[in-house]
Scaffold this active site. Structure first.
Site, short mmCIF file in Angstrom:
data_model
loop_
_atom_site.label_atom_id
_atom_site.label_comp_id
_atom_site.label_asym_id
_atom_site.label_seq_id
_atom_site.Cartn_x
_atom_site.Cartn_y
_atom_site.Cartn_z
N LYS A 126 63.19 154.74 -2.29
CA LYS A 126 62.74 153.31 -2.68
C LYS A 126 61.85 153.91 -3.95
O LYS A 126 61.19 155.55 -4.11
CB LYS A 126 61.46 152.87 -1.24
N ASP A 166 63.89 144.53 -6.08
CA ASP A 166 63.38 144.39 -4.81
C ASP A 166 62.25 143.18 -5.66
O ASP A 166 62.80 142.69 -6.70
CB ASP A 166 62.66 145.59 -4.50
P1 NDP Z 1 60.67 138.50 -5.29
O1 NDP Z 1 60.37 139.23 -6.54
O2 NDP Z 1 62.30 137.89 -5.81
O3 NDP Z 1 59.44 137.16 -4.18
C1 NDP Z 1 58.87 137.82 -4.36
C2 NDP Z 1 58.18 136.77 -3.45
O4 NDP Z 1 56.85 136.51 -2.52
C3 NDP Z 1 57.06 135.59 -4.51
O5 NDP Z 1 57.57 133.75 -4.29
C4 NDP Z 1 56.38 136.45 -4.25
O6 NDP Z 1 55.52 135.02 -4.90
C5 NDP Z 1 56.14 136.52 -3.02
N1 NDP Z 1 55.25 137.50 -2.94
C6 NDP Z 1 54.99 139.05 -3.32
N2 NDP Z 1 53.87 139.58 -3.08
C7 NDP Z 1 53.15 138.66 -2.24
C8 NDP Z 1 51.73 138.70 -1.87
N3 NDP Z 1 51.31 139.71 -2.06
N4 NDP Z 1 51.64 137.85 -1.14
C9 NDP Z 1 51.95 136.91 -1.34
N5 NDP Z 1 53.05 136.32 -2.03
C10 NDP Z 1 54.18 137.79 -2.60
O7 NDP Z 1 61.41 139.31 -4.76
P2 NDP Z 1 62.35 139.37 -2.90
O8 NDP Z 1 63.28 137.80 -3.18
O9 NDP Z 1 63.84 139.96 -3.72
O10 NDP Z 1 61.53 140.33 -2.12
C11 NDP Z 1 60.70 139.94 -0.76
C12 NDP Z 1 60.77 140.56 0.28
O11 NDP Z 1 62.51 140.78 0.68
C13 NDP Z 1 60.27 142.07 -0.15
O12 NDP Z 1 59.90 142.53 1.29
C14 NDP Z 1 61.19 142.92 -0.45
O13 NDP Z 1 60.60 144.07 -0.22
C15 NDP Z 1 62.32 142.52 0.55
N6 NDP Z 1 63.88 142.20 0.35
C16 NDP Z 1 64.46 142.85 -0.51
C17 NDP Z 1 65.69 142.53 -1.23
C18 NDP Z 1 66.33 142.54 -2.30
O14 NDP Z 1 68.12 142.31 -2.27
N7 NDP Z 1 65.65 141.75 -3.25
C19 NDP Z 1 66.16 143.63 -0.02
C20 NDP Z 1 65.73 144.08 0.90
C21 NDP Z 1 64.65 143.07 1.60
P3 NDP Z 1 54.65 135.61 -6.58
O15 NDP Z 1 55.44 134.48 -7.84
O16 NDP Z 1 53.43 134.21 -6.58
O17 NDP Z 1 54.13 136.96 -5.84
#
Ligand code: NDP
Length: 445
Positions: A126, A166
């Site tokens: 990571k 991510d």
């Molecule tokens: P994105 O950046 O596309 O989206 C993240 C979302 O979560 C946004 O809506 C963001 O809101 C919100 N968010 C992020 N940090 C916070 C916080 N501290 N408090 C509240 N809301 C928050 O990321 P992904 O969708 O790719 O990832 C989301 C989750 O899924 C993570 O935990 C990631 O590790 C996990 N994941 C992702 C994978 C992938 O293929 N993308 C694979 C496996 C797991 P805002 O825009 O306001 O920050």
């Protein structure tokens, strides 16, 4: 030799102070595999636990870049190459101001077991940076990504370490980093996944994590003679994972009533349909706006600074970030009739909340099993790159479904007790065995 989980955790905490999320992730795994280790003490004799919590390598570097005003900014970059027992290091890059070594070690550690569960040959890693992409121009994002890759390129490679996206790293960022890698190495190589379709990407990769989480939830519901039809679903986040989880729930006949971002939650009692989801995709992926604009457009409720878990729902799919459901919120979900919780995000459920769900008989799908679809299709992207051919959308989707089914079966195999399945235990034991046995085969390395 350790005689208890607490004794082992004391060593981990003393060796890695101030890395709370890492302690949390290690404790969850060790607690759930402890009985298995006592029945199979050769793992403890060979110090597999001590070895598996120590990354093979940690790289930390300076990332200087210029903003649009010409000012110099400095961020910190990381890559944690955690475990390569079963394949090249594989895992995403996260760009978010909260990123530090402890967060990336928790994510890298989880990734080892998740990648093992996919059945594909991928080790765990990571990386990322404390860079905040919010409010930055495309030019600033490019400037940062190029600087980040100007150091990272010397540590990665198609057979060494293959990063992906991510939080804060989507198709745009992967593109800028791939371009810089190619320029520095003079080599068109499958060194990143989540690439654009014109230059080595795989169909279904953007959808894979969200779709996979819903396929996994579907398997869990099936196991209990149930399905998604008519179910009310609460989803958090509104990024990559949340968007495609929403799309798949709608396709399977469920009704998604919430989405969120870091500033609040929208609650749409009528449900988010295909057209409304398209609005969110434009809002988040192109305009890069706030979720509140959805409530302004469609006249639904907006809960400022609140998470979705106050909503009445049958299924909850947290898809934002770590530790976003606490014990009280878990009790609230249970009281409101929630019967299934599936982690689209990594470790979104705090340990007290997991306890509540397990105690109350809520079906609980941990992230390392439920969100493995993303890295699984990244693995399929690597295979396609190596073979220099592209599979169709249907082919990749079928493989993804099979992989999620297979992960579910492994969880049932190792987690079933009586009539119920402890998916946390099942996922951790199944993920552990393959990596631990490979480490034993390869000697003391
Ligand atoms: P994105 O950046 O596309 O989206 C993240 C979302 O979560 C946004 O809506 C963001 O809101 C919100 N968010 C992020 N940090 C916070 C916080 N501290 N408090 C509240 N809301 C928050 O990321 P992904 O969708 O790719 O990832 C989301 C989750 O899924 C993570 O935990 C990631 O590790 C996990 N994941 C992702 C994978 C992938 O293929 N993308 C694979 C496996 C797991 P805002 O825009 O306001 O920050």
């Amino acid at each position: 030799m350790y005689t208890s989980v607490d004794q082992f955790m004391e060593t981990v905490i003393n060796k890695n102070p101030a890395e709370e999320e890492f302690h949390q992730a290690v404790k969850e795994v060790v607690e759930s595999i402890w009985d298995y280790l006592e029945d199979n003490p050769h793992y403890l004799h060979h110090k597999i636990l001590d070895r598996i919590v120590e990354p093979e390598r940690v790289i930390m570097f300076r990332v200087p870049w210029r903003d649009d005003q010409g000012n110099v900014n400095v961020n910190r970059g990381f890559r944690v190459e955690f475990n390569s027992a079963i394949g090249p290091y594989k895992g995403g890059l996260r760009f978010h101001p909260s990123v530090d070594l402890g967060i990336l070690k928790f994510l890298g550690f989880e990734q080892i077991f998740k990648n093992s569960l996919t059945t594909l040959p991928m080790g765990g890693g990571k990386g990322g940076s404390d860079f905040d992409p919010k409010g930055k121009s495309d030019n600033e994002i490019m400037s940062f990504c190029q600087s980040f890759m100007s150091e990272l390129f010397r540590h990665i490679g198609p057979n060494t370490d293959v990063p992906a996206g991510d939080i804060g790293v989507g198709g745009r960022e992967i593109g800028f980093m791939f371009g810089q890698y190619k320029r520095l190495c003079n080599e068109f190589a499958g060194v990143l996944t989540g690439k654009g379709l014109n230059w080595g990407g795989s169909l279904i990769r953007p959808e894979a994590t969200g779709y996979g989480a819903v396929y996994f939830a579907k398997e869990m519901l099936n196991e209990n003679g149930d399905n998604f039809k008519g179910k009310t679903v609460a989803i958090s986040g509104s990024g990559n994972v949340a968007q495609f989880a929403t799309e798949k729930v709608i396709q399977l006949g469920g009704k998604v009533v919430t989405l969120s971002d870091s500033t609040g939650t929208i609650y749409d009692a009528d449900g988010i349909d295909g057209e409304k989801l398209q609005f969110i995709m434009d809002l988040k992926n192109k305009k890069r706006g706030r979720i509140k604009e959805y409530a302004d457009k469609y006249g639904c409720e907006y809960w400022s600074d609140k998470r979705p878990w106050g909503a009445k729902c049958d299924v909850a799919i947290p898809c934002a970030t770590q530790n976003e459901i606490n014990g009280d919120e878990a009790k609230h979900l249970v009281k409101n009739g929630c019967l299934c919780v599936v982690e689209g995000a990594n470790m979104p459920t705090e340990p007290e909340a997991v306890e509540v769900f397990l105690e109350k008989g809520v079906l609980f799908g941990p992230g390392k099993a439920a969100n493995a679809g993303g890295v699984a299709v990244s693995g399929l992207e690597m295979s396609q790159n190596s073979m220099r051919l592209n599979w169709s959308r249907e082919e990749v989707d079928e493989k993804l479904k099979d992989i999620m089914k297979n992960i579910h079966s492994q969880c049932v195999k190792y987690g079933k007790s009586g009539d119920s399945v402890n998916y946390v235990k099942g996922a951790n034991i199944a993920g552990f065995i393959k990596v631990a046995d490979s480490m034993l085969d390869q000697g003391v390395v």
